[in-house]
Design a protein around this motif. Structure first.
Motif, PDB file in Angstrom:
ATOM      1  N   GLY A 282       5.146  -3.448  14.380  1.00 40.64           N
ATOM      2  CA  GLY A 282       5.190  -4.132  13.095  1.00 40.64           C
ATOM      3  C   GLY A 282       3.955  -3.923  12.251  1.00 40.64           C
ATOM      4  N   SER A 283       2.805  -4.009  12.886  1.00 39.67           N
ATOM      5  CA  SER A 283       1.557  -3.980  12.121  1.00 39.67           C
ATOM      6  C   SER A 283       1.208  -2.602  11.596  1.00 39.67           C
ATOM      7  N   ASP A 284       1.682  -1.536  12.234  1.00 37.68           N
ATOM      8  CA  ASP A 284       1.309  -0.181  11.832  1.00 37.68           C
ATOM      9  C   ASP A 284       2.502   0.753  11.607  1.00 37.68           C
ATOM     10  N   LEU A 285       3.399   0.816  12.595  1.00 37.72           N
ATOM     11  CA  LEU A 285       4.420   1.860  12.570  1.00 37.72           C
ATOM     12  C   LEU A 285       5.408   1.688  11.422  1.00 37.72           C
ATOM     13  N   VAL A 286       5.817   0.438  11.124  1.00 39.64           N
ATOM     14  CA  VAL A 286       6.778   0.217  10.041  1.00 39.64           C
ATOM     15  C   VAL A 286       6.230   0.738   8.712  1.00 39.64           C
ATOM     16  N   GLN A 287       4.971   0.433   8.417  1.00 45.81           N
ATOM     17  CA  GLN A 287       4.412   0.906   7.145  1.00 45.81           C
ATOM     18  C   GLN A 287       4.261   2.427   7.137  1.00 45.81           C
ATOM     19  N   LEU A 288       3.884   3.002   8.283  1.00 48.45           N
ATOM     20  CA  LEU A 288       3.739   4.457   8.347  1.00 48.45           C
ATOM     21  C   LEU A 288       5.072   5.172   8.101  1.00 48.45           C
ATOM     22  N   SER A 289       6.163   4.602   8.605  1.00 46.81           N
ATOM     23  CA  SER A 289       7.451   5.294   8.513  1.00 46.81           C
ATOM     24  C   SER A 289       8.264   4.919   7.280  1.00 46.81           C
ATOM     25  N   THR A 290       7.977   3.757   6.674  1.00 47.21           N
ATOM     26  CA  THR A 290       8.791   3.304   5.536  1.00 47.21           C
ATOM     27  C   THR A 290       8.002   3.116   4.242  1.00 47.21           C
ATOM     28  N   GLY A 291       6.680   2.943   4.357  1.00 43.73           N
ATOM     29  CA  GLY A 291       5.875   2.637   3.181  1.00 43.73           C
ATOM     30  C   GLY A 291       5.802   1.158   2.862  1.00 43.73           C
ATOM     31  N   TYR A 292       6.568   0.326   3.580  1.00 42.15           N
ATOM     32  CA  TYR A 292       6.568  -1.119   3.332  1.00 42.15           C
ATOM     33  C   TYR A 292       5.430  -1.784   4.095  1.00 42.15           C
ATOM     34  N   ASP A 293       4.631  -2.591   3.398  1.00 46.23           N
ATOM     35  CA  ASP A 293       3.503  -3.301   4.003  1.00 46.23           C
ATOM     36  C   ASP A 293       4.033  -4.559   4.688  1.00 46.23           C
ATOM     37  N   PHE A 294       4.412  -4.417   5.960  1.00 44.87           N
ATOM     38  CA  PHE A 294       5.022  -5.508   6.733  1.00 44.87           C
ATOM     39  C   PHE A 294       4.056  -6.683   6.886  1.00 44.87           C
ATOM     40  N   LEU A 295       2.798  -6.403   7.134  1.00 47.44           N
ATOM     41  CA  LEU A 295       1.805  -7.468   7.285  1.00 47.44           C
ATOM     42  C   LEU A 295       1.715  -8.318   6.014  1.00 47.44           C
ATOM     43  N   LYS A 296       1.641  -7.666   4.875  1.00 47.97           N
ATOM     44  CA  LYS A 296       1.581  -8.403   3.600  1.00 47.97           C
ATOM     45  C   LYS A 296       2.850  -9.216   3.404  1.00 47.97           C
ATOM     46  N   GLY A 297       3.993  -8.627   3.790  1.00 47.42           N
ATOM     47  CA  GLY A 297       5.257  -9.342   3.662  1.00 47.42           C
ATOM     48  C   GLY A 297       5.277 -10.628   4.473  1.00 47.42           C
ATOM     49  N   VAL A 298       4.773 -10.583   5.701  1.00 43.86           N
ATOM     50  CA  VAL A 298       4.719 -11.771   6.547  1.00 43.86           C
ATOM     51  C   VAL A 298       3.826 -12.832   5.904  1.00 43.86           C
ATOM     52  N   ILE A 299       2.669 -12.427   5.408  1.00 46.30           N
ATOM     53  CA  ILE A 299       1.746 -13.372   4.781  1.00 46.30           C
ATOM     54  C   ILE A 299       2.357 -13.955   3.506  1.00 46.30           C
ATOM     55  N   ASP A 300       2.964 -13.096   2.692  1.00 44.92           N
ATOM     56  CA  ASP A 300       3.604 -13.591   1.462  1.00 44.92           C
ATOM     57  C   ASP A 300       4.701 -14.589   1.763  1.00 44.92           C
TER      58      ASP A 300
END
Length: 300
Positions: A282-300
């Protein structure tokens, strides 16, 4: 005024969340056992308190006047997050949802009740209970703690010869001293689905192909995104995931759904966590493969 984010846990798995909070201009307050709490060197404030002491953490969060509470890649903190969010009027999931999404037996009951495709299972708290459950199940079996994540306390049983030793390992690893026995899906392909939810709307972010060490303990070795599954299997895996999220009442935040696909293209839900996938999925691979900032999404 700077907003404050409470982060439950402070191990290396939470460090990306602490650093993301800083990047977003937020004040971070971590709560965790002191041993292994590497985040205390990076958070704005650190409290050495058990992550399952939800009453004390709630008191401290009220004193800190937090604006949000979350964590990543940990199941045992999910009830604490829900407890704090509910009592302080913050976004989160219900305490009932937190219980059934962090206890594997309660999860199996909830998923089975809505027709999600699960392996046959039994809850066991002693060797006598395990022996009573065996006639209802078919070897090989998987045994695991009811309330831990990753591969902790997990073992495959080809027959009953190691039942006592494997059960003891699972019970020793469990906080609630319960284990789950379930039928093993032979020659299965393992995947996970990473999602984020807000106000009961579920967004599928990525599908992860998994590589594990195999029997007997199934330690995860590698993760690949995007999955190369055929489209019909992807569609069925997503359908099962959405059904499971509804069954577990996961309305807000990250989720990590683990599934098995057998040689007959049957898709089984093995478990789902109300949190990001571990091992930096979640913290690294999702953003690397999709461009979506998952960490920011969780915080938001």
């Amino acid at each position: 005024m700077t907003k404050t984010l409470a982060i439950i846990g402070a191990s290396y798995l939470q460090l990306p969340l602490v650093l993301k909070a800083r990047e977003l201009g937020l004040r971070s307050v971590c709560f965790a056992w002191e041993e292994g709490a590497i985040c205390k060197e990076h958070a704005d404030k650190f409290y050495p308190v058990s992550v399952i002491d939800k009453e004390r953490i709630c008191e401290l969060c009220a004193e800190e006047q937090i604006d949000g509470v979350c964590s990543i890649a940990s199941d045992i903190v999910v009830p604490t997050i829900a407890y704090v969010a509910h009592r302080l009027g913050l976004p989160g999931n219900s305490e009932h949802s937190a219980h059934i999404s962090s206890n594997k037996y309660a999860m199996r009951q909830a998923l089975s009740s809505v027709g999600a495709n699960c392996p046959r299972y039994a809850r066991v708290r002693s060797l006598d209970e395990a022996k009573l459950a065996l006639p209802q199940l078919r070897f090989p079996l998987i045994i695991k703690p009811s309330d831990r994540s990753g591969s902790l306390g997990v073992e495959k049983l080809e027959d009953s010869s190691r039942l006592a030793a494997a059960l003891q390992l699972a019970l020793d690893s469990s906080f609630c001293k319960e284990a789950l026995l379930e039928e093993f899906i032979e020659q299965a392909r393992e995947i996970s689905i990473e999602s984020i939810s807000y106000a009961d709307e579920h967004y599928i972010l990525a599908i992860t192909d998994k590589v594990t060490s195999g029997a007997p303990h199934f330690v995860e070795l590698a993760h690949h995104q995007p999955s190369d599954l055929p489209k019909p299997l992807i569609a069925e895996a997503i359908r099962q995931t959405r059904l499971s999220l509804q069954a577990l009442d996961i309305r807000n935040g990250a989720s990590h759904c683990e599934l098995m696909i057998d040689p007959n293209a049957q898709v089984y839900i093995t478990e789902i966590g109300a949190r990001m996938g571990g091992d930096f999925i979640g913290s690294d691979l999702v953003q690397l493969s999709t461009g979506y900032d998952f960490l920011k999404g969780v915080i938001d």
